[in-house]
Design a protein around this motif. Structure first.
Motif, mmCIF file in Angstrom:
data_model
loop_
_atom_site.group_PDB
_atom_site.id
_atom_site.type_symbol
_atom_site.label_atom_id
_atom_site.label_comp_id
_atom_site.label_asym_id
_atom_site.label_seq_id
_atom_site.Cartn_x
_atom_site.Cartn_y
_atom_site.Cartn_z
ATOM 1 N N GLU A 10 4.281 -23.595 15.203
ATOM 2 C CA GLU A 10 2.495 -22.925 14.900
ATOM 3 C C GLU A 10 1.585 -24.173 15.320
ATOM 4 O O GLU A 10 0.246 -23.627 16.128
ATOM 5 N N ARG A 300 -10.845 -21.043 5.528
ATOM 6 C CA ARG A 300 -10.227 -19.644 5.210
ATOM 7 C C ARG A 300 -8.678 -19.780 5.429
ATOM 8 O O ARG A 300 -8.155 -19.814 5.264
ATOM 9 N N GLU A 301 -8.137 -20.305 6.993
ATOM 10 C CA GLU A 301 -6.846 -19.830 8.012
ATOM 11 C C GLU A 301 -6.283 -20.599 6.701
ATOM 12 O O GLU A 301 -5.083 -20.601 6.368
ATOM 13 N N VAL A 304 -5.594 -19.969 3.129
ATOM 14 C CA VAL A 304 -4.376 -18.647 3.867
ATOM 15 C C VAL A 304 -3.491 -19.291 4.200
ATOM 16 O O VAL A 304 -2.177 -18.955 3.361
ATOM 17 N N ARG A 305 -2.802 -20.791 4.632
ATOM 18 C CA ARG A 305 -1.570 -21.197 5.467
ATOM 19 C C ARG A 305 -0.903 -22.012 3.984
ATOM 20 O O ARG A 305 0.143 -21.373 3.434
ATOM 21 N N ARG A 306 -1.854 -22.139 3.057
ATOM 22 C CA ARG A 306 -1.556 -22.800 1.906
ATOM 23 C C ARG A 306 -0.908 -21.663 0.659
ATOM 24 O O ARG A 306 0.183 -22.620 0.012
ATOM 25 N N SER A 307 -1.499 -20.711 1.086
ATOM 26 C CA SER A 307 -1.047 -19.867 0.190
ATOM 27 C C SER A 307 0.543 -19.137 0.699
ATOM 28 O O SER A 307 1.367 -18.908 0.032
ATOM 29 N N PHE A 308 0.938 -19.458 1.507
ATOM 30 C CA PHE A 308 2.353 -18.952 2.618
ATOM 31 C C PHE A 308 3.343 -20.005 1.937
ATOM 32 O O PHE A 308 4.525 -20.120 2.482
ATOM 33 N N GLY A 309 2.556 -21.357 1.241
ATOM 34 C CA GLY A 309 3.907 -22.517 1.026
ATOM 35 C C GLY A 309 3.781 -23.734 2.093
ATOM 36 O O GLY A 309 4.291 -24.536 1.587
ATOM 37 N N ALA A 310 1.842 -23.603 3.245
ATOM 38 C CA ALA A 310 2.550 -25.445 4.007
ATOM 39 C C ALA A 310 2.048 -26.191 2.779
ATOM 40 O O ALA A 310 1.040 -25.850 1.721
ATOM 41 N N THR A 311 2.628 -26.945 2.862
ATOM 42 C CA THR A 311 2.142 -28.597 2.146
ATOM 43 C C THR A 311 0.908 -29.456 2.754
ATOM 44 O O THR A 311 0.446 -28.876 3.694
ATOM 45 N N ARG A 314 2.170 -30.807 5.632
ATOM 46 C CA ARG A 314 2.443 -29.380 7.100
ATOM 47 C C ARG A 314 1.176 -29.308 7.740
ATOM 48 O O ARG A 314 1.317 -29.406 9.110
ATOM 49 N N VAL A 393 -7.753 -25.332 -1.414
ATOM 50 C CA VAL A 393 -7.530 -23.988 -0.906
ATOM 51 C C VAL A 393 -7.860 -22.374 -1.741
ATOM 52 O O VAL A 393 -8.414 -21.651 -0.860
ATOM 53 N N ILE A 394 -8.807 -22.605 -2.842
ATOM 54 C CA ILE A 394 -9.332 -21.281 -4.369
ATOM 55 C C ILE A 394 -10.077 -21.429 -2.909
ATOM 56 O O ILE A 394 -10.853 -20.120 -2.507
ATOM 57 N N ILE A 397 -10.240 -19.547 0.298
ATOM 58 C CA ILE A 397 -9.965 -18.263 0.932
ATOM 59 C C ILE A 397 -10.771 -17.499 -0.079
ATOM 60 O O ILE A 397 -11.146 -16.775 0.563
ATOM 61 N N LEU B 57 -1.493 -21.901 -7.236
ATOM 62 C CA LEU B 57 -2.688 -22.371 -6.073
ATOM 63 C C LEU B 57 -3.519 -23.895 -6.783
ATOM 64 O O LEU B 57 -4.409 -24.206 -6.666
ATOM 65 N N ALA B 81 3.776 -26.320 -3.485
ATOM 66 C CA ALA B 81 4.178 -25.912 -2.313
ATOM 67 C C ALA B 81 5.068 -24.864 -2.216
ATOM 68 O O ALA B 81 5.136 -23.642 -1.942
ATOM 69 N N ARG B 84 5.401 -21.681 -4.300
ATOM 70 C CA ARG B 84 4.984 -21.079 -4.113
ATOM 71 C C ARG B 84 5.201 -20.091 -2.671
ATOM 72 O O ARG B 84 4.765 -18.753 -3.129
ATOM 73 N N GLY B 85 5.415 -20.931 -1.943
ATOM 74 C CA GLY B 85 5.151 -19.652 -0.094
ATOM 75 C C GLY B 85 6.861 -19.125 -1.008
ATOM 76 O O GLY B 85 7.147 -18.191 -0.394
ATOM 77 N N PHE B 90 1.153 -13.282 -1.255
ATOM 78 C CA PHE B 90 -0.437 -12.752 -2.260
ATOM 79 C C PHE B 90 -1.288 -11.823 -0.933
ATOM 80 O O PHE B 90 -1.024 -11.747 -0.356
ATOM 81 N N LEU B 98 -5.069 -13.590 9.920
ATOM 82 C CA LEU B 98 -4.805 -15.008 10.781
ATOM 83 C C LEU B 98 -5.809 -14.563 12.267
ATOM 84 O O LEU B 98 -5.281 -13.123 12.556
ATOM 85 N N TYR B 113 7.292 -21.482 7.327
ATOM 86 C CA TYR B 113 6.713 -21.674 6.570
ATOM 87 C C TYR B 113 8.417 -21.958 5.528
ATOM 88 O O TYR B 113 8.714 -22.615 4.234
#
Lengths: 399, 240
Positions: A10, A300-301, A304-311, A314, A393-394, A397, B57, B81, B84-85, B90, B98, B113
């Motif tokens: 990444e 924003r990016e 979005v990554r946090r919405s993918f599950g990025a802690t 991470r 995150v909110i 986005i 979130l 997290a 969610r992943g 979403f 991106l 992830y």
């Protein structure tokens, strides 16, 4: 493990995708690392030039010079001195030693005879004083058995002779009561411009052909001893010679090479490091500045990554690694640039002295540069990484 | 055991001047696996906040959110997290692709992830997913070179790449023309149907909402049922 690899992937992707930004932000680091490495190389070169110059004039560490004279100001007999010196050398099994006496010889050049400064030495003198002929060679064991004296001259002398090719065995007449024709076997570089002609002869040849000059000095003895034993040798040799020559003579034994060289060298290294650290610090500030601005554009990016599950960890690691990767690459480029500069620019000439043993490219400096760049990348990455983690995150986005 | 259970969930925020703003009040909602639920409401009614709560979130100020029988209240940020992943996909109104990455890289991004085998074969999985949304030939195209509809397809492919149990769509057609929006909703319905994923759509477009199995209205933070008769009939587009 996969997580770690993924974080690296990444971070690397980020560097690759934003290469223009990365390049712009890293020019400072690149230049800093290149400067740091070149400065270190220059420092090494200057130290080497300094050391070589010192060794040529004063001998390598540790060179002891032994001198003896009568209390009434008269010179003791040369034979007495030389045999006492030989006894000392043999007693202590000193591998490198040389007698040294100086005189002024009249030499017959094409434009007439003129006085030339001459030094009678033994063969090891060349090694002890790092004498590296620019042409030809220094004396060898075979030269001591020659049927004509051999001489090593400086460039000024060589020029007076019309710069003959040494392969033609050029000769010159050393004038005096018993003129003798000597063969030039080597030419040493001039130590400075406008240097007067000078010549080295072997002690053995002087005695064999009875070469006589004006103002002959009494022979001195030079000993090349391990630096750690120099002080002990000084005392022992003084005591030995006093025993051999008698108490009527004043014996002087002192170290010829500069003993404060390490101190100067140490100070020079600190100066070099100081300049390097300042250069790198300036580069890091530029990097930090751009990284901070950039991370705000990437809100924003990051969301979005946090919405993918990025802690949070991470995100922090990835943003910091971007900086680390980028600076590591910049550091590498800086080292390559430094290598190109050091290899292609005649640095020894720029620092005003010829260097016989040109130091290798300072690998230590290259490694230090890379490590420093990477550490700077990590440090400069912490701030934007912290900002990235704090992104809500909110909000990100919706941004 | 229901997939999503919201029981009296509220969300309150404090404004900079110190005032309290109740965005959601006592929301109670149960969603089963494989359902398609729509929530309509005007701007500022709390739709996005509700979606963010469901997608982990955000955290509720009051009430209980139980996900697959597991209360979410005590979960750490890290656990949230991970859940969610692995469990949610979403789809955003503005696509949120991106920048600087191709369609394929965008679709593969969530797999960075996921860990395990899926990470190592992310490009192949992403290519397959792009094929499923009809963009197999646009894999190497940058987002800015794609039309709005194509970008949303990429976003849908990305949301599905980790086979989530729930797809949360926030105004998925809001940035598209009517025709393209209908195509996108057809695609979402089809793919969610194939995979058995639950689809939760928040929208202010009643025609988009009409496609769901169950319909709710969110008004000033209060969730209530919506009479399907008040919704416009869903448009159907014959796939070309």
């Amino acid at each position: 493990m996969t997580g770690l690899v993924a974080a690296f992937v990444e971070a690397w992707d980020e560097v690759r995708i934003h290469k223009v930004r990365v390049i712009v932000s890293l020019i400072g680091v690149l230049i800093a690392v290149a400067a740091m490495t070149v400065i270190t190389a220059l420092g090494d070169m200057a130290r080497q030039a300094n050391a070589e110059h010192s060794e040529r004039t004063s001998g390598r560490a540790a060179t002891l010079q032994v001198n003896a004279w009568s209390m009434d100001g008269t010179q003791p007999a040369a034979d007495t001195l030389t045999s006492a010196y030989a006894e000392v050398v043999e007693r202590h099994a000193v591998e490198y030693s040389s007698l040294l006496s100086t005189t002024e010889l009249r030499v017959q050049f094409t434009e007439g005879a003129e006085p030339v400064w001459a030094s009678y030495v033994d063969r090891p003198y060349g090694e002890m004083h790092r004498i590296e002929p620019a042409h030809g060679r220094w004396f060898s064991a075979a030269d001591e058995r020659r049927f004509a004296p051999a001489i090593v001259v400086n460039e000024a002398f060589h020029q007076r002779l019309g710069e003959p090719d040494l392969r033609t065995n050029p000769t010159v007449v050393l004038a005096g009561e018993r003129p003798v024709r000597a063969t030039v076997i080597g030419v040493t570089p001039n130590a400075y411009s406008d240097e007067m002609p000078s010549v080295y002869l072997l002690q053995a040849h002087q005695q064999q052909w009875g070469i006589q000059g004006m103002y002959d000095s009494a022979p001195l003895l030079e000993l090349w001893v391990p630096p750690e034993n120099a002080e002990e040798f000084t005392e022992v040799v003084r005591a030995d010679l006093a025993g051999l020559l008698g108490q009527d003579l004043q014996i002087e034994v002192y170290r010829l090479d500069p003993t404060d060289f390490d101190v100067i060298d140490g100070q020079l290294q600190w100066v070099v490091r100081g300049v390097s650290v300042i250069a790198l610090g300036m580069g890091a500030l530029g990097l930090l500045n751009i990284a901070l601005v950039t991370v705000r554009y990437r809100v924003r990016e990051i969301g979005v990554r946090r919405s993918f599950g990025a802690t949070s960890g991470r995100v922090f690691f990835s943003v910091m690694m971007e900086s680390v990767f980028a600076t590591a690459v910049a550091g590498l480029a800086g080292v390559v640039l430094a290598v190109a500069i050091v290899k292609n620019v005649p640095i020894d000439e720029l620092i005003g002295g010829s260097v016989t043993d040109v130091p290798e490219f300072p690998v230590r400096a290259a490694v230090e540069g890379l490590v420093a760049a990477t550490v700077v990348g990590a440090l400069a990455g912490i701030v934007p990484a912290t900002v990235a983690v704090r992104v809500k995150v909110i909000d990100a986005i919706r941004f | 055991m229901s997939l999503i259970e919201l029981d009296g969930v509220g969300r309150t925020v404090f404004l900079p001047d110190g005032d309290r703003l109740e965005i959601l009040r006592g929301v109670t909602l149960t969603i089963e696996a494989g359902e398609h639920v729509s929530i309509v409401g005007r701007s500022g009614s709390g739709k996005s906040t509700l979606l963010n709560l469901m997608g982990l979130l955000d955290t509720p100020s009051d009430g209980e959110y139980v996900l697959e029988g597991r209360p979410t209240r005590g979960l750490s940020q890290r656990q949230r997290a991970r859940l969610r992943g692995a469990g949610f996909g979403f789809v955003f109104q503005q696509f949120n692709l991106l920048p600087g990455r191709t369609a394929l890289q965008n679709v593969a991004a969530p797999l960075l992830y996921s860990g395990g085998r899926d990470f190592w074969r992310r490009n192949r999985l992403a290519a397959d997913m792009l094929e499923r949304v009809g963009l197999g030939d646009r894999a190497d195209t940058m987002p800015e070179k794609l039309s709005g509809g194509e970008q949303q397809r990429v976003a849908i492919a990305r949301s599905l790449i980790r086979s989530p149990r729930v797809i949360l769509c926030d105004e998925p057609t809001g940035a598209l023309d009517v025709q393209t929006g209908t195509e996108i909703m057809d695609l979402l319905d089809a793919i969610a149907g194939e995979s058995g994923a639950t689809l939760v759509t928040i929208t202010h477009d009643t025609m988009v909402a009409a496609r769901a199995h169950r319909h709710y209205r969110l008004d000033a933070g209060l969730l209530g049922p919506l009479d399907p008769a008040t919704l416009a009939p869903a448009r159907q587009v014959v796939a070309s």
